[in-house]
Enzyme design. Structure first.
Site, PDB file in Angstrom:
ATOM      1  N   THR A 125      -6.404   2.524 -65.897  1.00 13.63           N
ATOM      2  CA  THR A 125      -6.106   3.832 -65.335  1.00 13.63           C
ATOM      3  C   THR A 125      -6.423   4.941 -66.324  1.00 13.63           C
ATOM      4  OG1 THR A 125      -4.268   5.261 -64.613  1.00 13.63           O
ATOM      5  CG2 THR A 125      -3.718   3.484 -66.110  1.00 13.63           C
ATOM      6  N   GLU A 127      -4.529   7.232 -66.917  1.00 14.34           N
ATOM      7  CA  GLU A 127      -3.261   7.649 -67.523  1.00 14.34           C
ATOM      8  C   GLU A 127      -3.097   7.156 -68.958  1.00 14.34           C
ATOM      9  OE1 GLU A 127       0.308   7.637 -65.119  1.00 14.34           O
ATOM     10  OE2 GLU A 127      -0.894   7.306 -63.312  1.00 14.34           O
ATOM     11  N   TYR A 153       4.802   3.116 -68.008  1.00 17.05           N
ATOM     12  CA  TYR A 153       3.697   2.544 -67.227  1.00 17.05           C
ATOM     13  C   TYR A 153       2.379   2.670 -67.969  1.00 17.05           C
ATOM     14  CZ  TYR A 153      -0.281   2.670 -64.059  1.00 17.05           C
ATOM     15  OH  TYR A 153      -1.516   2.482 -63.498  1.00 17.05           O
TER      16      TYR A 153
END
Length: 328
Positions: A125, A127, A153
């Site tokens: 991801t 992120e 996460y």
């Protein structure tokens, strides 16, 4: 060609399975999923009886189960979508994210080593890069951007990425990693922004928006993501990272207002709520490497993709209606 797809009963994984069976009808696809709250076997009902498809209920953290599946199937490629992925849930309970996202990845790679799998692909991801300032629109995440995770996460995904690269360097495991921007489309669990706003608006329920809704995300239609992974697992260079972005940055509040407009719902449904802890401000991916090496670029315009997504949720209420209030 046999491909094991982990997390294949989830949002992106299921879309990938449908895409691959359509594009490569001679391939065998084996879906491994533990069917947590975000995994739904009903999502795969249209392929469950396909002769080239097999479903295995198991956790990627279960080394004995993975050993059994790998021994039976002798896969050529493994694509790891399996992950705990909701930031809010990671703030409430970090430990399950570390177990699934890090240790589960290790179990899979050990199985790949033992059974001489030709490619392990880790689906990651954007992120993992942290966030970008709202007032610097010229800045983008590239594959060389340092990792700077903001939530449990994203920290678990960044850790898994580093572990994947370590297995490549230490053991010579043939790996690739892709880092994608926010996906949207069919079969997305209705806790995420777009399906949450869609399903709530359809019932005239409040549309909860963090803070002032100024946070910016780069949106990618899920089928475009599937096309990109298809290219990477077949033609990507071993040991490389590929960023997959949508060239479509929008503020969260703009997304919500657009959904209201498409559904003919009043913006008075919007309810601003307390901001998420450590909320990232802006994500923006530079997918130039994908374009340069594969000629890949997102084919779906956001307005077209959103309309297709809205239509899908309108036509599949039975799928999402029972999911919205499920506990983890």
């Amino acid at each position: 060609m046999t491909i094991i797809v982990t997390g294949g009963a989830g949002f992106i994984g299921s879309n990938f399975i449908y895409y691959m069976l359509d594009q490569h009808p001679d391939y065998r696809i084996v879906c491994v999923d533990s069917l947590t709250y975000a995994g739904n076997l009903a999502t795969l009902k249209d392929v469950i009886d396909d002769s080239n498809f097999r479903f295995v209920k198991a956790s990627i953290t279960d080394s004995a189960a993975m050993d059994s599946v790998f021994r039976e199937e002798q896969p050529d490629i493994v694509v790891n979508f399996a992950a705990e992925s909701h930031v809010d849930r990671s703030i409430e309970n970090p430990s399950v994210f570390l177990e699934t996202n890090i240790l589960g990845t290790q179990v899979l790679m050990d199985a790949c080593r033992e059974f001489h799998v030709g490619r392990f692909h880790q689906v990651s991801t954007d992120e993992v890069y942290g966030d970008l300032p709202l007032d610097r629109p010229e800045l983008f995440f590239t594959e060389e951007t340092p990792l700077h995770a903001s939530s449990p996460y994203s920290a678990s995904k960044a850790s898994a990425d580093l572990l994947v690269l370590a297995y490549y360097r230490t053991f010579g495991l043939p790996v690739t990693i892709s880092r994608c921007s926010n996906n949207y489309g069919p079969y997305q669990f209705p806790e995420k922004l777009i399906p949450l706003m869609l399903t709530n608006a359809l019932e005239d329920k409040p549309l909860p928006v963090y803070g002032t809704g100024e946070n910016i995300r780069d949106w990618l239609y899920v089928e475009d993501h599937c096309r990109a992974i298809d290219r990477i697992i077949h033609d990507g260079r071993v040991g490389e990272i590929y960023n997959i972005g949508g060239h479509n940055e929008m503020k969260n509040i703009e997304i919500v207002k657009l959904i209201c407009k498409e559904l003919g719902k009043p913006e008075s449904l919007i309810l601003f709520v307390e901001d998420r802890k450590g909320h990232d401000r802006r994500y923006a991916i530079d997918p130039a490497k994908m374009e340069r090496e594969f000629g890949w670029f997102p084919q779906t315009k956001f307005t077209d993709g959103l309309r297709k997504t809205i239509q899908w949720y309108l036509e599949h209420r039975a799928w999402w209606d029972g999911l919205r209030n499920m506990d983890a």
